[in-house]
Motif scaffolding. Structure first.
Motif, PDB file in Angstrom:
ATOM      1  N   VAL A 276       8.531  -7.422  -2.254  1.00  0.00           N
ATOM      2  CA  VAL A 276       7.871  -5.875  -3.900  1.00  0.00           C
ATOM      3  C   VAL A 276       7.029  -5.163  -3.372  1.00  0.00           C
ATOM      4  CG1 VAL A 276       7.281  -5.323  -6.023  1.00  0.00           C
ATOM      5  CG2 VAL A 276       8.973  -7.163  -5.252  1.00  0.00           C
ATOM      6  N   THR A 277       6.600  -4.440  -2.810  1.00  0.00           N
ATOM      7  CA  THR A 277       5.372  -3.859  -2.275  1.00  0.00           C
ATOM      8  C   THR A 277       5.725  -2.859  -3.769  1.00  0.00           C
ATOM      9  OG1 THR A 277       5.719  -3.914  -0.668  1.00  0.00           O
ATOM     10  CG2 THR A 277       4.173  -2.394  -0.970  1.00  0.00           C
ATOM     11  N   VAL A 278       3.896  -2.526  -4.483  1.00  0.00           N
ATOM     12  CA  VAL A 278       3.901  -1.629  -5.961  1.00  0.00           C
ATOM     13  C   VAL A 278       3.000  -0.650  -5.373  1.00  0.00           C
ATOM     14  CG1 VAL A 278       4.135  -0.993  -7.553  1.00  0.00           C
ATOM     15  CG2 VAL A 278       5.082  -2.708  -6.981  1.00  0.00           C
ATOM     16  N   SER A 279       3.280   0.775  -5.291  1.00  0.00           N
ATOM     17  CA  SER A 279       1.782   1.741  -4.596  1.00  0.00           C
ATOM     18  C   SER A 279       1.730   2.338  -6.192  1.00  0.00           C
ATOM     19  CB  SER A 279       2.889   2.849  -4.195  1.00  0.00           C
ATOM     20  OG  SER A 279       3.816   3.618  -4.252  1.00  0.00           O
ATOM     21  N   SER A 280      -0.160   2.513  -6.440  1.00  0.00           N
ATOM     22  CA  SER A 280      -0.150   3.589  -7.334  1.00  0.00           C
ATOM     23  C   SER A 280      -0.447   5.277  -6.452  1.00  0.00           C
ATOM     24  CB  SER A 280      -1.758   3.173  -7.384  1.00  0.00           C
ATOM     25  OG  SER A 280      -2.390   3.419  -5.547  1.00  0.00           O
TER      26      SER A 280
ATOM     27  N   LYS B 179       3.356  -2.619 -11.590  1.00  0.00           N
ATOM     28  CA  LYS B 179       1.910  -2.000 -11.738  1.00  0.00           C
ATOM     29  C   LYS B 179       1.657  -2.394 -10.212  1.00  0.00           C
ATOM     30  CE  LYS B 179       0.538  -3.325 -15.785  1.00  0.00           C
ATOM     31  NZ  LYS B 179      -0.187  -3.651 -16.807  1.00  0.00           N
ATOM     32  N   PRO B 180       0.616  -2.234  -9.522  1.00  0.00           N
ATOM     33  CA  PRO B 180       0.763  -2.389  -7.873  1.00  0.00           C
ATOM     34  C   PRO B 180      -0.053  -4.085  -7.933  1.00  0.00           C
ATOM     35  CG  PRO B 180      -1.144  -0.321  -8.324  1.00  0.00           C
ATOM     36  CD  PRO B 180      -0.096  -1.167  -9.628  1.00  0.00           C
ATOM     37  N   ASP B 181      -0.681  -4.911  -8.631  1.00  0.00           N
ATOM     38  CA  ASP B 181      -1.068  -5.968  -8.727  1.00  0.00           C
ATOM     39  C   ASP B 181       0.435  -6.816  -8.897  1.00  0.00           C
ATOM     40  OD1 ASP B 181      -4.204  -6.188 -10.343  1.00  0.00           O
ATOM     41  OD2 ASP B 181      -3.394  -5.246  -8.841  1.00  0.00           O
ATOM     42  N   ASP B 182       1.672  -6.477  -9.743  1.00  0.00           N
ATOM     43  CA  ASP B 182       2.531  -7.540  -8.678  1.00  0.00           C
ATOM     44  C   ASP B 182       3.346  -7.637  -7.430  1.00  0.00           C
ATOM     45  OD1 ASP B 182       3.260  -4.922 -11.672  1.00  0.00           O
ATOM     46  OD2 ASP B 182       2.876  -7.071 -11.186  1.00  0.00           O
ATOM     47  N   THR B 183       2.609  -6.660  -6.608  1.00  0.00           N
ATOM     48  CA  THR B 183       2.697  -6.739  -5.152  1.00  0.00           C
ATOM     49  C   THR B 183       2.834  -7.783  -4.637  1.00  0.00           C
ATOM     50  OG1 THR B 183       1.903  -3.844  -4.275  1.00  0.00           O
ATOM     51  CG2 THR B 183       2.069  -5.959  -2.960  1.00  0.00           C
ATOM     52  N   ALA B 184       3.844  -8.440  -3.440  1.00  0.00           N
ATOM     53  CA  ALA B 184       4.127  -9.951  -3.243  1.00  0.00           C
ATOM     54  C   ALA B 184       5.448 -10.158  -2.585  1.00  0.00           C
ATOM     55  CB  ALA B 184       3.623 -11.334  -4.558  1.00  0.00           C
ATOM     56  N   MET B 185       5.494 -11.105  -2.409  1.00  0.00           N
ATOM     57  CA  MET B 185       6.210 -11.929  -1.646  1.00  0.00           C
ATOM     58  C   MET B 185       7.151 -12.353  -2.515  1.00  0.00           C
ATOM     59  SD  MET B 185       8.757 -12.131   0.798  1.00  0.00           S
ATOM     60  CE  MET B 185       7.793 -12.309   2.486  1.00  0.00           C
TER      61      MET B 185
ATOM     62  N   GLN C 224       3.540 -14.830  -4.049  1.00  0.00           N
ATOM     63  CA  GLN C 224       2.352 -15.099  -3.296  1.00  0.00           C
ATOM     64  C   GLN C 224       2.105 -13.839  -2.861  1.00  0.00           C
ATOM     65  OE1 GLN C 224       2.738 -18.013  -0.264  1.00  0.00           O
ATOM     66  NE2 GLN C 224       0.655 -18.244  -0.352  1.00  0.00           N
ATOM     67  N   ALA C 225       1.041 -13.239  -3.550  1.00  0.00           N
ATOM     68  CA  ALA C 225       0.240 -11.779  -2.370  1.00  0.00           C
ATOM     69  C   ALA C 225      -0.354 -12.200  -0.940  1.00  0.00           C
ATOM     70  CB  ALA C 225      -0.207 -11.215  -3.378  1.00  0.00           C
ATOM     71  N   PRO C 226      -0.285 -10.983  -0.742  1.00  0.00           N
ATOM     72  CA  PRO C 226      -2.078 -11.589   0.972  1.00  0.00           C
ATOM     73  C   PRO C 226      -3.380 -11.831   0.034  1.00  0.00           C
ATOM     74  CG  PRO C 226      -0.559  -9.767   1.061  1.00  0.00           C
ATOM     75  CD  PRO C 226      -0.764  -9.566   0.081  1.00  0.00           C
ATOM     76  N   GLY C 227      -3.234 -13.622   1.273  1.00  0.00           N
ATOM     77  CA  GLY C 227      -4.729 -14.013   0.463  1.00  0.00           C
ATOM     78  C   GLY C 227      -4.627 -14.631  -0.610  1.00  0.00           C
ATOM     79  N   LYS C 228      -4.286 -14.667  -1.737  1.00  0.00           N
ATOM     80  CA  LYS C 228      -4.322 -14.726  -2.782  1.00  0.00           C
ATOM     81  C   LYS C 228      -2.572 -16.221  -3.057  1.00  0.00           C
ATOM     82  CE  LYS C 228      -4.849 -11.074  -5.037  1.00  0.00           C
ATOM     83  NZ  LYS C 228      -4.392 -10.307  -6.300  1.00  0.00           N
ATOM     84  N   GLN C 229      -3.013 -17.674  -4.475  1.00  0.00           N
ATOM     85  CA  GLN C 229      -2.538 -18.312  -4.203  1.00  0.00           C
ATOM     86  C   GLN C 229      -0.516 -17.869  -4.768  1.00  0.00           C
ATOM     87  OE1 GLN C 229      -4.263 -21.188  -6.995  1.00  0.00           O
ATOM     88  NE2 GLN C 229      -5.630 -21.977  -4.269  1.00  0.00           N
ATOM     89  N   ARG C 230      -0.100 -19.086  -4.365  1.00  0.00           N
ATOM     90  CA  ARG C 230       1.034 -18.203  -5.028  1.00  0.00           C
ATOM     91  C   ARG C 230       1.454 -18.897  -6.621  1.00  0.00           C
ATOM     92  NH1 ARG C 230       6.468 -21.333  -2.540  1.00  0.00           N
ATOM     93  NH2 ARG C 230       5.273 -19.742  -0.417  1.00  0.00           N
TER      94      ARG C 230
ATOM     95  N   SER D 220      17.137 -11.416  -3.080  1.00  0.00           N
ATOM     96  CA  SER D 220      17.361  -9.878  -2.712  1.00  0.00           C
ATOM     97  C   SER D 220      16.747  -8.936  -3.838  1.00  0.00           C
ATOM     98  CB  SER D 220      18.911  -9.520  -2.472  1.00  0.00           C
ATOM     99  OG  SER D 220      19.752 -10.201  -3.412  1.00  0.00           O
ATOM    100  N   GLY D 221      17.037  -7.987  -3.490  1.00  0.00           N
ATOM    101  CA  GLY D 221      16.428  -6.756  -4.643  1.00  0.00           C
ATOM    102  C   GLY D 221      14.621  -6.645  -4.092  1.00  0.00           C
ATOM    103  N   GLY D 222      14.408  -6.842  -3.862  1.00  0.00           N
ATOM    104  CA  GLY D 222      12.623  -6.151  -3.478  1.00  0.00           C
ATOM    105  C   GLY D 222      12.539  -5.000  -2.527  1.00  0.00           C
ATOM    106  N   GLY D 223      11.531  -4.321  -2.890  1.00  0.00           N
ATOM    107  CA  GLY D 223      11.825  -3.149  -2.305  1.00  0.00           C
ATOM    108  C   GLY D 223      10.458  -1.940  -2.456  1.00  0.00           C
ATOM    109  N   SER D 224      10.197  -0.880  -1.731  1.00  0.00           N
ATOM    110  CA  SER D 224       9.053  -0.238  -2.481  1.00  0.00           C
ATOM    111  C   SER D 224       9.485   0.342  -3.925  1.00  0.00           C
ATOM    112  CB  SER D 224       8.970   0.655  -1.016  1.00  0.00           C
ATOM    113  OG  SER D 224       7.983  -0.877   0.003  1.00  0.00           O
ATOM    114  N   VAL D 225       8.132   0.114  -4.174  1.00  0.00           N
ATOM    115  CA  VAL D 225       8.056   1.735  -5.635  1.00  0.00           C
ATOM    116  C   VAL D 225       7.273   2.002  -5.779  1.00  0.00           C
ATOM    117  CG1 VAL D 225      10.213   0.537  -6.745  1.00  0.00           C
ATOM    118  CG2 VAL D 225       8.156  -0.261  -6.914  1.00  0.00           C
ATOM    119  N   GLN D 226       6.682   3.392  -6.762  1.00  0.00           N
ATOM    120  CA  GLN D 226       5.819   3.421  -7.644  1.00  0.00           C
ATOM    121  C   GLN D 226       5.231   2.747  -8.681  1.00  0.00           C
ATOM    122  OE1 GLN D 226       5.853   7.868  -7.436  1.00  0.00           O
ATOM    123  NE2 GLN D 226       4.776   7.728  -5.376  1.00  0.00           N
ATOM    124  N   ALA D 227       4.051   2.717  -8.862  1.00  0.00           N
ATOM    125  CA  ALA D 227       3.604   1.922 -10.026  1.00  0.00           C
ATOM    126  C   ALA D 227       4.439   2.978 -11.436  1.00  0.00           C
ATOM    127  CB  ALA D 227       2.128   2.185  -9.905  1.00  0.00           C
ATOM    128  N   GLY D 228       4.991   1.755 -11.712  1.00  0.00           N
ATOM    129  CA  GLY D 228       5.682   2.799 -13.644  1.00  0.00           C
ATOM    130  C   GLY D 228       7.492   2.073 -13.384  1.00  0.00           C
TER     131      GLY D 228
END
Length: 128
Positions: free
Chosen positions: A124-128, A86-92, A39-45, A7-15
């Motif tokens: 977890v979704t991180v927006s720029s 950071k946006p690159d941290d966006t993943a399940m 694991q981000a979409p299209g990437k390996q875990r 639990s604890g995931g969500g959407s946040v802005q960078a930083g």
């Protein structure tokens, strides 16, 4: 079979920051590892952080200094404090556990070693 629930995931802005939690049922093994993967979409875990019974910890290089893994054995809960996201941290993000395991502090966790229980994940979704 150990049961895990993230639990604890969500959407946040960078930083921004988030704290993920992973509650688990009793682990019968006398020593074990618990880890966070993502694991981000299209990437390996990839393994993000791990901790073992003796408190040894390892991190993925890209999260060192920003993420902190911890364990509260009284609450049967694993945490991942994520700061300066950071946006690159966006993943399940998933937690996993493996019995009769030890963490190598210089090596991030690999999913091949975690053949035990896995949770369903938290996004977890991180927006720029």
């Amino acid at each position: 079979q150990v049961h895990l629930a993230e639990s604890g995931g969500g959407s946040v802005q960078a930083g921004g920051s988030l704290r993920l939690s992973c509650t688990h049922s009793h682990i019968s093994a006398p020593y074990w590892c618990m880890a966070w993967f993502r694991q981000a979409p299209g990437k390996q875990r990839e393994g993000v952080a791990a901790i073992d019974t003796d408190g040894y910890i390892s991190y993925l290089d890209s999260v060192k200094g920003r993420f902190t893994i911890s364990k509260d054995n009284t609450k049967n809960t694993l945490y991942l404090q994520m700061n300066n996201l950071k946006p690159d941290d966006t993943a399940m993000y998933y937690c996993a556990t493996e019995g009769f395991c030890a963490v190598s502090p210089t090596t991030p966790p690999t999913s091949l070693r975690y053949r035990g229980a896995w949770g369903q994940g938290t996004l977890v979704t991180v927006s720029s």
